[in-house]
Design a protein around this motif. Structure first.
Motif, PDB file in Angstrom:
ATOM      1  N   ALA A 106      -2.880  21.672  31.309  1.00 28.53           N
ATOM      2  CA  ALA A 106      -3.488  22.510  30.326  1.00 28.53           C
ATOM      3  C   ALA A 106      -3.453  23.874  29.938  1.00 28.53           C
ATOM      4  CB  ALA A 106      -5.091  21.487  30.229  1.00 28.53           C
ATOM      5  N   VAL A 109       0.514  24.445  29.311  1.00 23.20           N
ATOM      6  CA  VAL A 109       1.469  24.163  27.735  1.00 23.20           C
ATOM      7  C   VAL A 109       0.914  24.940  26.932  1.00 23.20           C
ATOM      8  CG1 VAL A 109       1.555  21.647  29.055  1.00 23.20           C
ATOM      9  CG2 VAL A 109      -0.135  22.371  27.225  1.00 23.20           C
ATOM     10  N   LEU A 131       4.541  23.737  32.377  1.00 21.22           N
ATOM     11  CA  LEU A 131       4.054  22.050  32.898  1.00 21.22           C
ATOM     12  C   LEU A 131       4.895  21.489  34.104  1.00 21.22           C
ATOM     13  CD1 LEU A 131       2.208  19.884  32.733  1.00 21.22           C
ATOM     14  CD2 LEU A 131       3.880  18.733  31.051  1.00 21.22           C
ATOM     15  N   VAL A 167      -3.004  18.189  26.773  1.00 24.80           N
ATOM     16  CA  VAL A 167      -1.307  18.523  27.845  1.00 24.80           C
ATOM     17  C   VAL A 167      -1.217  17.333  26.750  1.00 24.80           C
ATOM     18  CG1 VAL A 167       0.602  17.360  28.670  1.00 24.80           C
ATOM     19  CG2 VAL A 167      -1.817  19.128  30.149  1.00 24.80           C
TER      20      VAL A 167
END
Length: 432
Positions: A106, A109, A131, A167
């Motif tokens: 999380a 991003v 990511l 995400v």
């Protein structure tokens, strides 16, 4: 002065009392020497991190329910008591590692402030690279995020869902800036596809250097982002094949797979399967299968054979590798749509197949992936063997993830899923 030097200079005989050596004699000197030379074992400063990493590898390989605290302690060469000093239970380990990786993804991003002025493509690329890098760095633990999350307790499952939402929202936001004409539903399909490609590296053991792997994942994601999806079409309901009463083994297989899909293999009993199949007692199941693990093995054989048996005819009937791949993709998508539960169970419950069967199934899967990868390399000769295998695994995972995310919603129709799977393999939208 050392103990040894004192002994060498002394010529006095050892003093004995009641026939035993007293301190200062040869035996005592040996004991003192051993005490002096014995290394002092200190507890590693990063022991907790070592435990978390070992647990992630064990959970990822064998599944949450198949791993004990003793297994984790044995892998680290420590006692169970030492392990319990750091974590009160197996679930505490599982929960901490699952949510840690989810949070790392999380955070990856979120664009830094200095990237605010970059063009949309560069912002998108930065998010994809970040990511991908985090996913590669936590490859063993990403399995927990992908497949084992249903075993989290409700409150923790909610936290994990929020991490996933962060995400996907970020990916949708970058897609909206990169391709402003995309509809909301198309962005959702593509965001799931991007995340699937990146996290699919947790589903297999193929190896690539980190930089090369991140580059491959990002380029594949851009190919998906550039795909012009056809208009959503109606999904034709898959006709339910009626099973004759005399085919109890087939009915048990279907009901078992449905239950494994809904609850997870460890949470299903033979009694549950018997009841679902309309049998009066669990003992009736044993007339057809030795147990639920035997039933699971039969389901895995069917899934593996569905993929492997299609390769020879597709290649023989095709005019070239591209045509053969197109045929295989269409058959794979059709089979997955027809047996969604089986496709999902094939990915989530492999660790529960008996070890003696697991090796044979792995061999069938490896040979199938190798054949697909060989065809991919004939279409894309610039790829290495490992790169092609990564793409094949990504394409397989994409179908599973779209199916479990959207089910029978038209925005994930067979035509769309087929196009996206081809795009992963070819590196550009099919037809371009």
């Amino acid at each position: 002065m050392s103990v040894d030097n004192r002994r060498v200079r002394s010529s006095a005989p050892p003093v004995r009392a009641n026939g035993r050596d007293e301190p200062g004699n040869d035996a005592a000197g040996k004991n003192e020497n051993a005490a002096v030379s014995r290394p002092v074992r200190r507890r590693p400063k990063n022991r907790r991190a070592q435990i978390a990493a070992a647990a992630a590898n064990a959970f990822g390989s064998l599944g949450y329910h198949s791993v004990s605290m003793e297994d984790i302690a044995g892998g680290l060469g420590i006692s169970s008591a030492a392990l319990y000093r750091h974590y009160p239970s197996k679930y505490a380990l599982f929960q901490e590692e699952s949510l840690r990786v989810g949070q790392a993804m999380a955070e990856s991003v979120r664009l830094p402030d200095e990237a605010a002025g970059l063009p949309p493509r560069q912002q998108f690329q930065q998010v994809l690279e970040s990511l991908s890098a985090v996913t590669v760095a936590n490859r063993a633990s990403v399995t927990l995020v992908r497949w084992e999350g249903r075993y989290l307790e409700p409150a923790d499952r909610e936290i994990r869902a929020e991490q996933q939402t962060v995400v996907l929202d970020a990916l949708e936001g970058r897609l909206a800036a990169y391709s402003p004409d995309l509809s909301n539903s198309d962005r959702k399909v593509l965001a799931i596809s991007l995340l699937s490609v990146i996290t699919s590296i947790a589903d297999h053991h193929a190896a690539l250097p980190t930089k090369a792997l991140v580059t491959l994942l990002v380029s594949t994601c851009f190919a998906l982002a550039d795909t012009a999806l056809p208009a959503p079409g109606d999904i034709e309901p898959t006709p339910q094949v009626e099973i004759p009463e005399s085919f109890k083994h087939e009915l048990l297989l279907r009901k078992g797979v449905e239950l494994f899909h809904a609850r997870g293999y460890p949470n299903v009993s033979v009694e549950d399967i018997a009841t679902a199949a309309g049998l009066s007692a669990a003992s009736a199941v044993y007339r057809f299968y030795r147990g639920k693990s035997d039933l699971l093995t039969a389901a895995f054989r069917r899934a593996a054979e569905r993929v492997s048996s299609a390769i020879g005819p597709a290649v023989a009937a095709a005019g070239g590798p591209r045509e053969a791949l197109d045929s295989l993709v269409e058959q794979y998508v059709a089979g997955s749509f027809a047996e969604r539960e089986l496709t999902f169970v094939y990915y989530t419950e492999f660790q529960h197949v008996p070890p003696e069967e697991r090796a044979a199934l792995r061999n069938v899967q490896r040979l199938s992936v190798d054949e697909w990868a060989r065809l991919v390399r004939q279409v894309r000769p610039e790829l290495s063997g490992p790169q092609a295998r990564f793409l094949v695994h990504s394409a397989f995972a994409l179908v599973v993830d779209l199916g479990r995310s959207f089910g029978t919603v038209p925005i994930a129709s067979r035509q769309r899923v087929t196009l996206l799977m081809q795009t992963v393999l070819y590196g550009h939208p099919a037809g371009n």
